[in-house]
Design a protein around this motif. Structure first.
Motif, short mmCIF file in Angstrom:
data_model
loop_
_atom_site.label_atom_id
_atom_site.label_comp_id
_atom_site.label_asym_id
_atom_site.label_seq_id
_atom_site.Cartn_x
_atom_site.Cartn_y
_atom_site.Cartn_z
N GLU A 231 0.73 -1.12 0.14
CA GLU A 231 -0.24 -0.05 -0.08
C GLU A 231 0.85 1.29 -0.07
OE1 GLU A 231 -2.02 -3.54 1.01
OE2 GLU A 231 -0.32 -2.54 2.10
N ARG A 232 2.00 1.36 0.74
CA ARG A 232 2.94 2.64 0.81
C ARG A 232 3.83 2.69 -0.24
NH1 ARG A 232 4.60 2.67 7.14
NH2 ARG A 232 2.50 3.52 7.98
N VAL A 233 4.38 1.64 -0.71
CA VAL A 233 5.35 1.59 -1.93
C VAL A 233 5.24 2.47 -2.87
CG1 VAL A 233 6.58 0.36 -3.51
CG2 VAL A 233 6.86 -0.45 -1.21
N PRO A 234 3.81 2.47 -3.62
CA PRO A 234 3.54 3.25 -4.56
C PRO A 234 3.69 4.82 -4.43
CG PRO A 234 1.88 1.62 -4.52
CD PRO A 234 2.85 1.61 -3.45
N GLY A 235 3.35 5.21 -3.17
CA GLY A 235 3.46 6.64 -2.81
C GLY A 235 5.00 6.91 -2.55
N TYR A 236 5.75 6.07 -2.07
CA TYR A 236 7.12 6.22 -1.93
C TYR A 236 7.74 6.57 -3.39
CZ TYR A 236 6.87 4.69 2.83
OH TYR A 236 6.98 4.62 4.24
N VAL A 237 7.34 5.62 -4.38
CA VAL A 237 7.95 5.82 -5.90
C VAL A 237 7.56 6.97 -6.36
CG1 VAL A 237 7.48 4.72 -7.98
CG2 VAL A 237 7.87 3.24 -6.07
N GLU A 238 6.19 7.64 -5.96
CA GLU A 238 5.84 8.71 -6.77
C GLU A 238 6.72 10.03 -5.96
OE1 GLU A 238 1.95 11.77 -6.80
OE2 GLU A 238 1.77 9.59 -5.96
N ALA A 239 6.67 9.79 -4.68
CA ALA A 239 7.52 10.96 -3.77
C ALA A 239 9.06 11.09 -4.25
CB ALA A 239 7.60 10.73 -2.67
N VAL A 240 9.89 9.73 -4.28
CA VAL A 240 11.24 9.77 -4.85
C VAL A 240 11.28 10.00 -6.15
CG1 VAL A 240 13.26 8.15 -5.11
CG2 VAL A 240 11.58 7.99 -3.19
N ARG A 241 10.65 9.68 -7.19
CA ARG A 241 10.82 10.15 -8.42
C ARG A 241 10.40 11.71 -8.54
NH1 ARG A 241 7.75 6.69 -13.12
NH2 ARG A 241 9.34 7.84 -14.30
N ALA A 242 9.52 12.34 -7.91
CA ALA A 242 9.33 13.88 -7.66
C ALA A 242 10.56 14.42 -7.61
CB ALA A 242 7.94 14.10 -7.24
N ALA A 243 10.97 14.01 -6.45
CA ALA A 243 12.14 14.57 -5.48
C ALA A 243 13.36 14.70 -6.60
CB ALA A 243 12.38 14.04 -4.33
N ALA A 244 13.56 13.36 -7.20
CA ALA A 244 14.68 13.09 -8.03
C ALA A 244 14.65 13.72 -9.22
CB ALA A 244 14.91 11.74 -8.49
N GLN A 245 13.49 14.23 -9.61
CA GLN A 245 13.46 15.12 -10.99
C GLN A 245 13.81 16.70 -10.50
OE1 GLN A 245 9.52 14.03 -12.44
NE2 GLN A 245 9.79 12.30 -13.11
N ALA A 246 13.21 16.93 -9.45
CA ALA A 246 13.43 18.40 -8.75
C ALA A 246 14.97 18.55 -8.46
CB ALA A 246 12.82 18.68 -7.72
N ILE A 247 15.88 17.48 -8.07
CA ILE A 247 17.09 17.69 -7.87
C ILE A 247 17.86 17.52 -8.99
CG2 ILE A 247 19.28 16.56 -6.95
CD1 ILE A 247 17.38 15.61 -4.55
N SER A 248 17.41 16.86 -10.07
CA SER A 248 17.93 16.92 -11.55
C SER A 248 18.06 18.09 -11.90
CB SER A 248 17.35 15.89 -12.22
OG SER A 248 17.59 14.56 -11.98
N ARG A 249 16.90 18.96 -11.87
CA ARG A 249 16.59 20.26 -12.41
C ARG A 249 17.43 21.27 -11.85
NH1 ARG A 249 11.11 18.93 -12.29
NH2 ARG A 249 10.67 19.82 -10.29
N VAL A 250 17.67 21.21 -10.42
CA VAL A 250 18.59 22.32 -9.61
C VAL A 250 19.88 21.78 -9.80
CG1 VAL A 250 16.66 23.01 -8.48
CG2 VAL A 250 18.29 21.09 -7.53
N GLY A 251 20.32 20.70 -10.04
CA GLY A 251 21.87 20.19 -9.89
C GLY A 251 22.06 19.65 -8.57
N LEU A 252 23.09 18.74 -8.57
CA LEU A 252 23.35 18.15 -7.44
C LEU A 252 24.58 18.89 -6.63
CD1 LEU A 252 24.31 14.56 -8.42
CD2 LEU A 252 22.90 15.08 -6.38
N GLY A 253 25.12 19.87 -7.19
CA GLY A 253 26.10 21.00 -6.63
C GLY A 253 27.57 20.26 -6.84
N PRO A 254 28.57 20.74 -5.78
CA PRO A 254 30.00 20.45 -6.15
C PRO A 254 30.18 18.87 -6.45
CG PRO A 254 29.56 21.76 -4.33
CD PRO A 254 28.42 21.43 -4.58
N VAL A 255 29.49 17.88 -5.93
CA VAL A 255 29.96 16.73 -6.15
C VAL A 255 29.60 16.13 -7.72
CG1 VAL A 255 27.50 15.96 -5.59
CG2 VAL A 255 29.44 14.13 -5.34
#
Length: 259
Positions: A231-255
């Motif tokens: 029941e929870r995994v689909p919500g986790y998938v949605e949240a992780v993918r959304a956050a990953a896309q947001a970080i990909s847009r702003v960039g990881l930074g020095p690393v």
């Protein structure tokens, strides 16, 4: 064509490898080590271990806290600060990680691939009393876990074969299953694992991409398997993918310069 490496390391290289092996014995659970610990942990003769410790102490890389007991030395501090500066994620990426913790309640990690290992370079701990925490900066297996599959999905061709050759836990059947799972990550954009690296621990991961579309790292939420229900995994998938896309847009930074 570059010259081939010698079958056995030269004395200077061998000494360096031994010194690194000694330093690798120190960690959060073992902030001090005795000479006997070094002998047992490296397999070196006691006389060699004592000489190495004396050399490292002379360079400030270890410090004596008792007659035969040592800890990390102050000279390591400048390298620690430099590594933290160069391998940190951007404030914007860190904010997205904290937002993901708020949404899921689970620990959030950013992993990068280093050869045949994966290494956590950034972590925001979950809010639950019982939570999953991995040591930052410590190599973990690349053939197991959701983040490993995400990183393998963006790895160069042939790396899976190299990985299988160096991992005794990857028999032909396990390797075939891993190939199928990595292919599924490439098409679906996420991965989930239950108890692959550690019994009772689960994770959901998604790729962090660069401006050119390459997979640079993996973002994950992880925690006890008991909370990663169907029941929870689909919500986790949605949240992780959304956050990953947001970080990909702003960039990881020095690393990102190393990836």
């Amino acid at each position: 064509m570059p010259p081939s490496l010698p079958a056995t390391p030269e004395p200077g290289v061998r000494s360096l490898q031994r010194a690194i092996d000694v330093l690798a014995l120190f960690d959060e659970r073992h902030p001090t080590r005795t000479v006997r610990d070094v002998v047992d942990g490296t397999g070196l003769p006691k006389t060699t271990a004592v000489r190495l410790l004396a050399t490292l102490e002379g360079r400030g890389l270890v410090s004596r806290v008792a007659e035969t007991t040592y800890s990390c030395g102050p000279a390591l501090l400048r390298w620690v600060r430099l590594a933290e500066q160069m391998w940190q994620v951007s404030p914007a990426a860190r904010a997205e990680m904290r937002g993901l913790v708020d949404r899921c309640g689970e620990t959030v990690n950013v992993y990068v691939r280093q050869g045949l290992d994966r290494v956590c370079v950034a972590q925001e701990e979950g809010t639950a009393t019982v939570r999953s925490v991995v040591p930052v900066g410590v190599p973990l297996p690349l053939g197991r876990g959701a983040t490993a599959k995400v990183l393998l999905a963006g790895a160069p061709p042939g790396l899976l074969d190299e990985l299988a050759g160096g991992d005794p836990g990857l028999d032909p059947a396990a390797r075939a299953a891993l190939v199928r799972e990595v292919d599924a990550v490439r098409s679906g954009g996420w991965a989930v694992s239950h108890g692959e690296r550690e019994l009772g621990a689960s994770a959901v991961a998604a790729p962090l991409a660069g401006a050119d579309g390459r997979v640079l790292a993996a973002l994950s939420v992880s925690g006890p398997t008991s909370r990663f229900t169907d029941e929870r995994v689909p919500g986790y998938v949605e949240a992780v993918r959304a956050a990953a896309q947001a970080i990909s847009r702003v960039g990881l930074g020095p690393v990102g310069a190393f990836l």
